[in-house]
Design a protein around this motif. Structure first.
Motif, short mmCIF file in Angstrom:
data_model
loop_
_atom_site.label_atom_id
_atom_site.label_comp_id
_atom_site.label_asym_id
_atom_site.label_seq_id
_atom_site.Cartn_x
_atom_site.Cartn_y
_atom_site.Cartn_z
N SER A 68 -18.09 5.59 -0.30
CA SER A 68 -16.90 5.80 0.52
C SER A 68 -15.85 4.85 -0.03
O SER A 68 -15.79 3.68 0.35
CB SER A 68 -17.20 5.51 1.99
OG SER A 68 -16.09 5.77 2.80
N GLU A 69 -15.02 5.34 -0.93
CA GLU A 69 -14.22 4.46 -1.77
C GLU A 69 -12.75 4.37 -1.41
O GLU A 69 -12.05 3.49 -1.92
CB GLU A 69 -14.31 4.93 -3.23
CG GLU A 69 -15.69 4.83 -3.84
CD GLU A 69 -15.66 5.25 -5.30
OE1 GLU A 69 -15.38 4.40 -6.14
OE2 GLU A 69 -15.92 6.43 -5.58
N VAL A 70 -12.24 5.26 -0.59
CA VAL A 70 -10.81 5.25 -0.30
C VAL A 70 -10.53 4.15 0.71
O VAL A 70 -10.95 4.24 1.87
CB VAL A 70 -10.34 6.61 0.23
CG1 VAL A 70 -8.83 6.58 0.53
CG2 VAL A 70 -10.66 7.71 -0.79
N PRO A 71 -9.82 3.09 0.31
CA PRO A 71 -9.62 1.95 1.22
C PRO A 71 -8.60 2.25 2.31
O PRO A 71 -7.65 3.00 2.10
CB PRO A 71 -9.11 0.84 0.28
CG PRO A 71 -8.46 1.58 -0.85
CD PRO A 71 -9.21 2.87 -1.01
N ARG A 72 -8.81 1.65 3.46
CA ARG A 72 -7.87 1.81 4.58
C ARG A 72 -6.62 0.97 4.28
O ARG A 72 -6.71 -0.20 3.93
CB ARG A 72 -8.53 1.37 5.88
CG ARG A 72 -7.68 1.60 7.12
CD ARG A 72 -8.46 1.36 8.39
NE ARG A 72 -9.35 2.48 8.70
CZ ARG A 72 -10.67 2.45 8.59
NH1 ARG A 72 -11.28 1.33 8.17
NH2 ARG A 72 -11.42 3.49 8.89
N ASP A 73 -5.47 1.59 4.41
CA ASP A 73 -4.21 0.95 4.07
C ASP A 73 -3.53 0.40 5.33
O ASP A 73 -3.94 0.71 6.46
CB ASP A 73 -3.29 1.93 3.36
CG ASP A 73 -2.29 1.25 2.42
OD1 ASP A 73 -2.13 0.02 2.53
OD2 ASP A 73 -1.69 1.96 1.59
N LEU A 74 -2.47 -0.38 5.13
CA LEU A 74 -1.69 -0.94 6.22
C LEU A 74 -0.21 -0.70 5.91
O LEU A 74 0.46 -1.54 5.31
CB LEU A 74 -1.97 -2.44 6.39
CG LEU A 74 -1.29 -3.13 7.57
CD1 LEU A 74 -1.73 -2.51 8.89
CD2 LEU A 74 -1.62 -4.63 7.56
N PRO A 75 0.33 0.46 6.29
CA PRO A 75 1.70 0.84 5.92
C PRO A 75 2.75 0.20 6.83
O PRO A 75 3.35 0.85 7.69
CB PRO A 75 1.68 2.36 6.06
CG PRO A 75 0.68 2.62 7.14
CD PRO A 75 -0.37 1.55 7.01
N VAL A 76 2.97 -1.08 6.62
CA VAL A 76 4.00 -1.80 7.38
C VAL A 76 5.11 -2.21 6.41
O VAL A 76 4.93 -2.18 5.19
CB VAL A 76 3.41 -3.04 8.09
CG1 VAL A 76 2.32 -2.62 9.08
CG2 VAL A 76 2.86 -4.03 7.08
#
Length: 487
Positions: free
Chosen positions: A251-259
């Motif tokens: 499970s390779e797609v990292p969780r992003d933080l779009p701030v």
């Protein structure tokens, strides 16, 4: 069980660590294995508890009381045979598994649990030293060919089981070396990579073929995911050339933080920092991301975040702060409410002990830059009530930050690989394959199976090994009509 009165006579003895000031100077493992005698005394503590909940607590259902007893009696060779009967790679789990078996230990109800993980570590390391771990090539060949996509713990476990059943197995890996995130996600100070190399040699002697730098399905891999591939193999080719395919990627797609400020230089996904570091330790080029002399902020409180903390400390960061969205858990679990299940409690890793400020119930609102580089961040404190999160009015604050690392987990596997095979996905973007009833681990595409994180989502190495073993049995049964492999 061990000694009938052992749990009354002996206390838990944890593995020792090298001193902080010494271990942060290097990337070598620093956990000191129990001596044979100390491991024997830990095995003696195993109770005659009637129902060994540790077996259920362990995802691979290790037969823990049996090898505890064998170690207590110094029957080490028999102990490794029992351990290997359920776990292909105990040298991995004996180092990096969080040990849910110990939380389920009956002795843990009102005492310290048996040091199961330390005993496992002692068994497998002694077995390698004594030369007891040898290739187990099959006596006969089936004539069947199986492709395994991904060389992490799920893919390796499936490949080894199927090779021992007599099948010709080829493992495809998009990176330059075998191991998946065992190789590139976990720092060497937690698990040195020679452990993977010697298992690879064993598996090659058993008939497994490894093909690295090969991407399956498409070269359209999302940003932030390591990809050394120089060759592409289509899904159609694998389906045509092999009798079965096991998808075992991570499970390779990292969780992003779009701030605001997300695009500033110095804001990275965790693996953009950890993977080059592992390559550098292996003799590759220097890590382009340096924490030396910087104020590092790690966003995310799990194992990946802890790995970022430990690596930053080895870079001699000026400071390391770790944010967690959730409130600080209690220091002690309410055992009467949670046993034998995994409890919520404060867990302090060896990396935290090396130097780290931890802050809980914090949300990052903005990154502040100067000349295109991150210099600080704005955050706000959170209040949790009835499972709902709200910002605390007037609690905003700023913190120096020259390097920010996102360690907030992974959302799903690379979707383009599943799409290339036409595999249906669940609501989370994972391969839709059940583990119940007939057709376990089978996808909607004939003779295409899925196991590990690609199926269940981000999880533990021990869960990946379990799924790889179970998927191997299902594939063997489909191809041969029945299977002698253990599940």
């Amino acid at each position: 069980m061990g000694k009938p009165t052992g749990f009354l006579e002996y206390q838990r003895l944890s593995e020792a660590y090298e001193p902080v000031q010494e271990r942060v100077k290097k990337y070598k493992e620093f956990v000191l294995r129990l001596s044979d005698e100390d491991a024997s005394l830990q095995g003696a503590r195993c109770m005659d508890c009637g129902i060994p909940f540790c077996n259920n607590g362990c995802p691979v259902n290790n037969i823990i009381p049996d090898w505890n007893d064998l170690v207590y009696r110094h029957q080490w060779r028999e102990a490794i045979e029992v351990l290997h009967s359920t776990n292909n790679f105990p040298e991995f789990t004996g180092r990096i598994c969080p040990a849910p078996c110990e939380e389920a230990c009956t002795l843990n109800i009102n005492n310290d649990p048996v040091g199961i993980k330390s005993i496992e570590h002692a068994i497998i390391d002694k077995a390698w030293e004594e030369g007891w771990v040898k290739p187990q090539p099959p006596s006969t060949k089936s004539g069947k060919k199986i492709a395994v996509v991904g060389s992490g713990p799920a893919g390796l476990a499936a490949a080894q089981q199927l090779a021992r059943a007599g099948h010709d197995v080829t493992v495809f890996e998009k990176n330059d070396r075998v191991g998946g995130l065992l190789r590139y996600g976990i720092p060497d100070f937690k698990m040195e990579k020679g452990l993977i190399d010697r298992r690879m040699e064993q598996m090659q002697a058993e008939g497994v073929t490894f093909r690295t730098k090969v991407v399956v399905g498409t070269k359209d891999i999302p940003a932030g995911i390591i990809n050394d591939a120089t060759e592409m193999v289509s899904a159609e080719t694998l389906q045509k050339d092999f009798d079965a395919v096991i998808l075992a990627g991570g499970s390779e797609v990292p969780r992003d933080l779009p701030v605001p400020g997300r695009d500033l230089d110095g804001v990275h996904f965790a693996l953009e920092f950890l993977i080059p570091q592992n390559k550098e330790v292996a003799g590759g080029p220097a890590n382009p991301i340096s924490a030396t002399g910087k104020h590092v902020v790690v966003i995310g409180g799990g194992d990946t975040g802890s790995d970022c903390v430990g690596t930053s400390n080895r870079h001699s960061a000026a400071s390391v702060t770790q944010f967690e969205l959730m409130p600080m858990p209690p220091e002690q679990a309410d055992k009467l409410m949670t046993w034998p299940y995994w409890p919520t409690k404060l867990r302090t890793s060896s990396s935290h002990e090396e130097g780290c400020e931890r802050d809980f119930a914090v949300a990052t609102k903005e990154f502040i830059g100067e000349n295109g580089k991150v210099k600080a961040l704005k955050a706000v404190r959170l209040e949790w009530k009835d499972g709902r999160m709200s910002e605390v009015p007037g609690s905003e604050f700023e913190l120096k930050a020259d390097l920010v690392l996102f360690a907030m987990g992974f959302t799903n596997p690379v979707g383009s690989v599943l799409d290339a095979f036409g595999v249906e996905k669940d609501k989370r973007g994972n391969a839709n394959a059940t583990t119940d009833g007939e057709g376990c681990y089978a996808t909607n595409v004939p003779k295409v199976f899925a196991a590990g994180d690609v199926r269940r989502g981000q999880s533990l190495v021990v869960w990946a090994i379990r799924e790889g073993r179970q998927a191997a049995r299902e594939v063997d049964a489909v191809l041969m009509g029945e299977s002698v492999l253990p599940r």
